[in-house]
Design a protein around this motif. Structure first.
Motif, PDB file in Angstrom:
ATOM      1  N   LEU A 194     -33.380  11.367 -60.694  1.00  0.00           N
ATOM      2  CA  LEU A 194     -33.572  12.780 -60.383  1.00  0.00           C
ATOM      3  C   LEU A 194     -35.029  13.107 -60.065  1.00  0.00           C
ATOM      4  CD1 LEU A 194     -31.340  14.326 -63.205  1.00  0.00           C
ATOM      5  CD2 LEU A 194     -30.662  13.604 -60.912  1.00  0.00           C
ATOM      6  N   HIS A 195     -35.194  14.100 -59.192  1.00  0.00           N
ATOM      7  CA  HIS A 195     -36.481  14.741 -58.920  1.00  0.00           C
ATOM      8  C   HIS A 195     -37.566  13.722 -58.550  1.00  0.00           C
ATOM      9  CE1 HIS A 195     -34.401  18.146 -60.529  1.00  0.00           C
ATOM     10  NE2 HIS A 195     -34.390  17.668 -61.756  1.00  0.00           N
ATOM     11  N   VAL A 196     -37.252  12.884 -57.596  1.00  0.00           N
ATOM     12  CA  VAL A 196     -38.225  11.907 -57.097  1.00  0.00           C
ATOM     13  C   VAL A 196     -38.935  12.520 -55.900  1.00  0.00           C
ATOM     14  CG1 VAL A 196     -38.544   9.601 -56.155  1.00  0.00           C
ATOM     15  CG2 VAL A 196     -36.774  10.015 -57.878  1.00  0.00           C
ATOM     16  N   PRO A 197     -40.239  12.739 -55.959  1.00  0.00           N
ATOM     17  CA  PRO A 197     -40.948  13.289 -54.797  1.00  0.00           C
ATOM     18  C   PRO A 197     -40.765  12.418 -53.560  1.00  0.00           C
ATOM     19  CG  PRO A 197     -42.341  13.351 -56.748  1.00  0.00           C
ATOM     20  CD  PRO A 197     -41.131  12.550 -57.115  1.00  0.00           C
ATOM     21  N   ASP A 198     -40.739  13.062 -52.425  1.00  0.00           N
ATOM     22  CA  ASP A 198     -40.486  12.341 -51.183  1.00  0.00           C
ATOM     23  C   ASP A 198     -41.595  11.334 -50.885  1.00  0.00           C
ATOM     24  OD1 ASP A 198     -38.657  12.241 -48.793  1.00  0.00           O
ATOM     25  OD2 ASP A 198     -40.547  12.633 -47.756  1.00  0.00           O
ATOM     26  N   THR A 199     -42.784  11.555 -51.447  1.00  0.00           N
ATOM     27  CA  THR A 199     -43.906  10.644 -51.206  1.00  0.00           C
ATOM     28  C   THR A 199     -44.089   9.613 -52.314  1.00  0.00           C
ATOM     29  OG1 THR A 199     -45.400  12.241 -52.255  1.00  0.00           O
ATOM     30  CG2 THR A 199     -45.137  12.377 -49.859  1.00  0.00           C
ATOM     31  N   ALA A 200     -43.165   9.556 -53.286  1.00  0.00           N
ATOM     32  CA  ALA A 200     -43.307   8.627 -54.403  1.00  0.00           C
ATOM     33  C   ALA A 200     -43.155   7.183 -53.938  1.00  0.00           C
ATOM     34  CB  ALA A 200     -42.272   8.945 -55.478  1.00  0.00           C
ATOM     35  N   ASN A 201     -43.901   6.307 -54.577  1.00  0.00           N
ATOM     36  CA  ASN A 201     -43.882   4.881 -54.234  1.00  0.00           C
ATOM     37  C   ASN A 201     -42.728   4.202 -54.961  1.00  0.00           C
ATOM     38  OD1 ASN A 201     -44.444   2.300 -53.412  1.00  0.00           O
ATOM     39  ND2 ASN A 201     -46.276   2.061 -54.680  1.00  0.00           N
ATOM     40  N   VAL A 241     -32.904   4.414 -51.213  1.00  0.00           N
ATOM     41  CA  VAL A 241     -33.825   5.548 -51.218  1.00  0.00           C
ATOM     42  C   VAL A 241     -33.668   6.263 -49.878  1.00  0.00           C
ATOM     43  CG1 VAL A 241     -36.211   6.313 -51.420  1.00  0.00           C
ATOM     44  CG2 VAL A 241     -35.434   4.330 -52.735  1.00  0.00           C
ATOM     45  N   VAL A 242     -33.193   7.511 -49.932  1.00  0.00           N
ATOM     46  CA  VAL A 242     -32.920   8.285 -48.724  1.00  0.00           C
ATOM     47  C   VAL A 242     -33.957   9.398 -48.624  1.00  0.00           C
ATOM     48  CG1 VAL A 242     -31.246   9.696 -47.489  1.00  0.00           C
ATOM     49  CG2 VAL A 242     -30.471   7.754 -48.885  1.00  0.00           C
ATOM     50  N   PHE A 289     -37.693  16.383 -52.272  1.00  0.00           N
ATOM     51  CA  PHE A 289     -37.313  15.260 -53.115  1.00  0.00           C
ATOM     52  C   PHE A 289     -36.462  14.275 -52.319  1.00  0.00           C
ATOM     53  CE2 PHE A 289     -37.710  18.855 -56.097  1.00  0.00           C
ATOM     54  CZ  PHE A 289     -38.759  18.372 -56.867  1.00  0.00           C
ATOM     55  N   ALA A 290     -36.630  13.000 -52.635  1.00  0.00           N
ATOM     56  CA  ALA A 290     -35.827  11.944 -52.023  1.00  0.00           C
ATOM     57  C   ALA A 290     -34.592  11.684 -52.870  1.00  0.00           C
ATOM     58  CB  ALA A 290     -36.648  10.667 -51.886  1.00  0.00           C
ATOM     59  N   GLN A 291     -33.551  11.202 -52.257  1.00  0.00           N
ATOM     60  CA  GLN A 291     -32.334  10.838 -52.955  1.00  0.00           C
ATOM     61  C   GLN A 291     -32.398   9.351 -53.295  1.00  0.00           C
ATOM     62  OE1 GLN A 291     -28.703  11.646 -50.840  1.00  0.00           O
ATOM     63  NE2 GLN A 291     -27.431  10.563 -52.321  1.00  0.00           N
ATOM     64  N   VAL A 292     -32.423   9.064 -54.585  1.00  0.00           N
ATOM     65  CA  VAL A 292     -32.577   7.688 -55.057  1.00  0.00           C
ATOM     66  C   VAL A 292     -31.339   7.306 -55.850  1.00  0.00           C
ATOM     67  CG1 VAL A 292     -33.986   6.087 -56.384  1.00  0.00           C
ATOM     68  CG2 VAL A 292     -35.076   7.952 -55.128  1.00  0.00           C
ATOM     69  N   ASN A 293     -30.691   6.229 -55.434  1.00  0.00           N
ATOM     70  CA  ASN A 293     -29.514   5.708 -56.120  1.00  0.00           C
ATOM     71  C   ASN A 293     -29.854   4.355 -56.732  1.00  0.00           C
ATOM     72  OD1 ASN A 293     -27.985   7.929 -55.136  1.00  0.00           O
ATOM     73  ND2 ASN A 293     -27.614   6.837 -53.225  1.00  0.00           N
TER      74      ASN A 293
END
Length: 318
Positions: A208-215, A243-244, A251-255
């Motif tokens: 949840l709540h992963v910034p779009d610029t997160a590494n 990672v979408v 926020f990015a969608q991370v599964n």
């Protein structure tokens, strides 16, 4: 002669349905309002425990029979695979011993607290819920064995979940894949911290709540971060699968996919992490503001710094 009915009906089914609905409503209300229902549920679990053991007995007997009736070649092949696995684990253990010694030396140089081993007990699966909207299981350890609510559960591959209900001889475990389960995790590669939530699927977790610029990228390993004090730090949880990045979204969608074999493992470890150190929270009030004593100390310090004498002493200092 009149034909005798094959099935005789007593009272009307509608009355029995009404009675069952009223009884179910009363039990749900009592379970929601009164804490003593937890004790009642624990006592009822003691009655159900022998039934659970009887249900799991055919599966255990089948497993034993499969091993007993296996042909010699299959046993030889399995023995060879186990020997290779032992050799590989022995090699890793030797490397880990060297890394532990190096880590202990670095901690001494940094004057950091030493890490302690986490004790554990073994547990075996009794039953797995068939409800598609609930991901829970029952293991054969209860409060007589030291199990407690909130205790972390792992298998040979990663974090499985935590205990949510304990009886004398069994415990109910909420799996990490359940939609109501969340836990703090961190990326093993760079230490970024996020929240992983179950997706209602044994093969999926949502970060949840992963910034779009997160590494963060596919293939990253998610470990327990140790925050909140529930799960000890450093246990594998999941591996990022996708990672979408959606343009325009913050926020990015991370599964991710859980590493634990939630549907196949039968043997587990119940961890006993050390309790958190007591923190003096008296300097904070309920609104996360400074308490009156801390505020007075801060005012005194500010006044002393603003005094002319203190300014003179600072100016005259070499």
């Amino acid at each position: 002669m009149p034909i005798k009915p094959l099935f005789s009906h007593g009272p009307l089914p509608g009355y029995r349905l009404f009675f069952c609905a009223v009884a179910a409503s009363m039990l749900m209300f009592a379970d929601q309002r009164f804490t003593r229902m937890e004790e009642v549920r624990a006592n009822l679990s003691m009655v159900v425990a022998p039934i659970q053991w009887m249900v799991s007995w055919p599966s255990d007997l089948l497993s034993w029979g499969t091993v007993a009736l296996s042909d010699q070649q299959a046993l030889v092949d399995e023995n060879q695979r186990l020997r290779e696995q032992i050799l590989m684990l022995s090699h890793r253990g030797q490397r880990i011993s060297s890394l532990r010694a190096e880590n202990a030396e670095l901690r001494e140089l940094l004057n950091a607290a030493a890490q302690r081993d986490v004790p554990f007990i073994t547990a075996e699966l009794l039953s797995l819920d068939n409800d598609p909207f609930s991901h829970q299981m029952v293991v054969d350890r209860g409060h007589r064995n030291g199990a407690y609510v909130g205790q972390p559960v792992i298998d040979a591959f990663g974090l499985v979940g935590q205990i949510i209900a304990v009886s004398a001889y069994s415990s109910r475990v909420l799996l990490v894949a359940d939609a109501s389960h969340s836990l703090p995790v961190q990326v093993n590669r760079n230490g970024l911290r996020f929240i992983a939530q179950g997706a209602g699927n044994y093969q999926a977790l949502n970060v949840l709540h992963v910034p779009d610029t997160a590494n963060i990228r596919a293939g990253d390993l998610l470990m327990t971060s140790g925050l909140a004090g529930r799960f000890p730090q450093g246990y594998p949880v999941a591996q990022v699968t996708e990672v979408v990045h959606d343009p325009g979204e913050p926020f990015a969608q991370v599964n991710a996919e859980p590493l634990a074999r939630l549907q196949r493992s039968r043997h587990f470890l119940l961890l006993f992490p050390p309790p958190r150190e007591d923190v003096d929270e008296s300097v904070w009030d309920e609104s996360f503001g400074l308490s009156s004593s801390a505020l007075r100390s801060a005012k005194k310090l500010t006044a002393s710094l603003r005094a002319p004498s203190s300014l003179t002493q600072v100016t005259e200092a070499p």
